[in-house]
Design an enzyme around this catalytic site. Structure first.
Site, short mmCIF file in Angstrom:
data_model
loop_
_atom_site.label_atom_id
_atom_site.label_comp_id
_atom_site.label_asym_id
_atom_site.label_seq_id
_atom_site.Cartn_x
_atom_site.Cartn_y
_atom_site.Cartn_z
CG ASN A 251 -0.36 -0.15 2.51
OD1 ASN A 251 0.63 -0.85 2.67
ND2 ASN A 251 -0.90 0.53 3.49
CD GLU B 199 5.35 -1.11 11.89
OE1 GLU B 199 6.16 -0.57 12.64
OE2 GLU B 199 5.13 -0.74 10.72
CB CYS C 238 -2.45 -0.14 8.22
SG CYS C 238 -1.13 1.00 8.70
CD GLU D 112 9.85 -1.69 13.34
OE1 GLU D 112 10.66 -1.04 12.66
OE2 GLU D 112 9.47 -2.82 13.03
#
Ligand code: NAD
Ligand code: 6OD
Length: 488
Positions: free
Chosen positions: A157, A256, A290, A469
């Site tokens: 994405n 993630e 996301c 992160e």
């Protein structure tokens, strides 16, 4: 558009698969062939891990911190210099409007290298002076050392942005990497190989092996015992598979993953700003972010006005060619992904939704008719039990539901197996702090969305991920902490 061949990048050389296996990549804009991509198998993964291991012991491992970070700044400058090449590559793969890629994806690709090159220079270590039982001085301190070869598995994405978000801190900490880009977006990872060559990054530091997930490069990479740690961005289900692979050899993972992110709109907010913000959160990148919003809860007094205003925003998004300056929304990444999103569009109707706008495929000119186009879509009236409300759809769509109290809004927002992000809109400062504490997500935006200093932690709660992160949190994942005690 010319048809390109995307090779693996191993030990600073562009190579085909030994088996000459390859797959084809088609444009989401018009279905045309973008390129052929080498498909890596076990031999290519083995070669890449070997090269990455050798680089750790070779010139890369011998660089001083200053030399290493200078090199990463040079990578950032070279991405800037080749901005248009990266832009073309990203747009060809994803079909996203050039206006988005030029403002979001490519600048962040360069920024990630700058931020982590600087961050790694500012990490403090612990140091304690002690006295031994015999009365001598001893010095006990911690050292951050590279973990080794990091496996980096990426989605499609935000290809360059999300890949460099992991490659930059991994390299800044002195590791080497083997990257498996998404099969849908091979271009910018390959182009980054040219950048590494141009600035003199030693062979084996940055490697790319193309291919798919299970039974292909992705699985071979995650199972490879030469990989010290795995960092992954993608679907929650894939994250589980990668965790299982990492369990062999008890290797650390940073995951993630997906989200089903809520937005909460209070009646006291700046409604125009909320509509603009949630329009971006729901439809930017054709909903393929996301952190995007798929569930909107609006306080009852402004519900009707909000729904009408968001509908107007959605309807104003003109689908079109990435180069056309009037294009407001691009296609989805592929026809397969569109089929998945359309299944949810049909499910919404079956579950009793009122379709406020969209709901299908837009009429496109013949030259674009084979692209993965889809209408931005808004629903109201669904039960919270509908899979449209429960599952991550990853398309340009959202459901809007009214609420009456803050407690109710928070309860609805938190009623999800995911916990990646949330956005809330209010002018009440005390409420902002309450929401920051009560919404269960890795990041809570108040009167904003997708706004973040890269030194802050990023990651998901619940099924949206494991680990954080960003800034020092990345450095914690990409280094091993060693305790040294020197007795004099
Ligand atoms: P995906 O999980 O299908 O694929 C991601 C990558 O994993 C691809 O490179 C794929 O080839 C590889 N892969 C698939 N199966 C594998 C396996 N068994 N072993 C090793 N590698 C494997 O995800 P996607 O469709 O590319 O991306 C969309 C998803 O990513 C959405 O769920 C989205 O929410 C999530 N995402 C999360 C974040 C975040 O920061 N939390 C960011 C972007 C995207
Ligand atoms: O901004 C970032 O660093 C980040 N990881 C964004 C993720 C976006 C998901 O699609």
């Amino acid at each position: 558009m010319s048809v390109t061949t995307f090779c693996h990048f191993i030990a600073n050389r562009f190579v085909q698969s030994a088996s000459e296996r390859h797959f084809e990549k088609f444009s989401p804009v018009d279905g045309s062939l973008v390129g052929t991509v080498a498909e890596g198998g076990q031999p290519e993964v083995d070669l890449a891990v070997q090269a990455a291991t050798a680089a750790l012991e070779g010139p890369w491992g011998r660089l001083t911190l200053a030399q290493r970070t200078d090199m990463l700044h040079a990578v950032a400058r070279e991405i800037d210099r080749r901005f248009d090449d990266f832009l073309d590559a990203e747009v060809n793969d994803t079909g996203k409007p050039r206006s988005i890629a030029s403002h979001v994806d490519i600048p962040r690709g360069a920024a990630n290298f700058r931020v982590f090159a600087d961050a790694v220079k500012n990490v403090p270590t612990e140091f304690f002076e002690m006295t031994t039982p015999e009365g001598r001085k001893a010095y006990n301190y911690s050292l951050r050392v590279p973990r080794g070869v990091i496996g980096v598995i990426c989605p499609w994405n935000l290809p360059l942005l999300l890949m460099t978000w992991k490659v930059a801190p991994a390299l800044a900490c002195g590791n080497t990497v083997v990257v498996k880009p998404s099969e849908e977006t091979p271009a910018t990872a390959t182009l980054l190989g040219e950048v590494m060559q141009a600035v003199g990054v030693p062979p084996g530091v940055y490697n790319v092996v193309h291919g798919f997930g299970p039974g292909s490069a992705g699985e071979y990479l995650t199972r490879h015992r030469g990989i010290a740690a795995i960092t992954f961005t993608g679907e929650t289900g894939t994250g589980g598979q990668i965790m299982q692979a990492a369990a062999e050899g008890t290797r650390p993972v940073s995951l993630e993953l997906g989200g089903k992110n809520p937005a909460i709109v209070f009646a006291d907010c700046d409604l125009e700003a909320a509509v603009a913000g949630i329009s971006r959160a729901a439809f930017l990148n054709t909903g393929q972010i996301c952190l995007g919003t798929e569930r909107v809860y609006v306080e009852r007094p402004v519900f009707e006005r909000f729904v009408a205003a968001l509908r107007d925003k959605a309807q104003a998004l003109k689908p079109g060619h990435p180069s056309d300056k009037s294009t407001g929304i691009g296609p989805l990444i592929s026809i397969e992904h569109r089929d998945k999103v359309l299944k949810y569009y049909r499910r919404a109707v079956a579950d009793g939704a009122t379709v406020v706008c969209g709901g299908g495929i837009p009429n496109m000119p013949e030259s674009l008719a084979s692209g993965a186009w889809i209408q931005p879509t808004i629903w109201t009236g669904l039960p919270e039990t509908s899979s449209v409300i429960r599952d991550e759809i990853f398309g340009p769509c959202c459901h809007i539901r009214p609420f009456d109290t803050e407690d109710e809004a928070v309860r609805l927002a938190n009623d999800t197996p995911y916990g990646l992000a949330a956005t809330a809109w209010t002018r009440d400062v005390a409420r902002s702090f309450r929401l920051g504490a009560s919404i269960n997500a890795g990041i809570v935006w108040i009167n904003s969305w997708f706004l973040r200093d890269l030194r802050t932690p990023f990651g998901g709660s619940k099924q949206s991920g494991i680990g954080r992160e960003g800034g020092v949190h990345s450095l914690e994942f990409y280094t091993d902490l060693r305790n040294v005690c020197v007795s004099t």
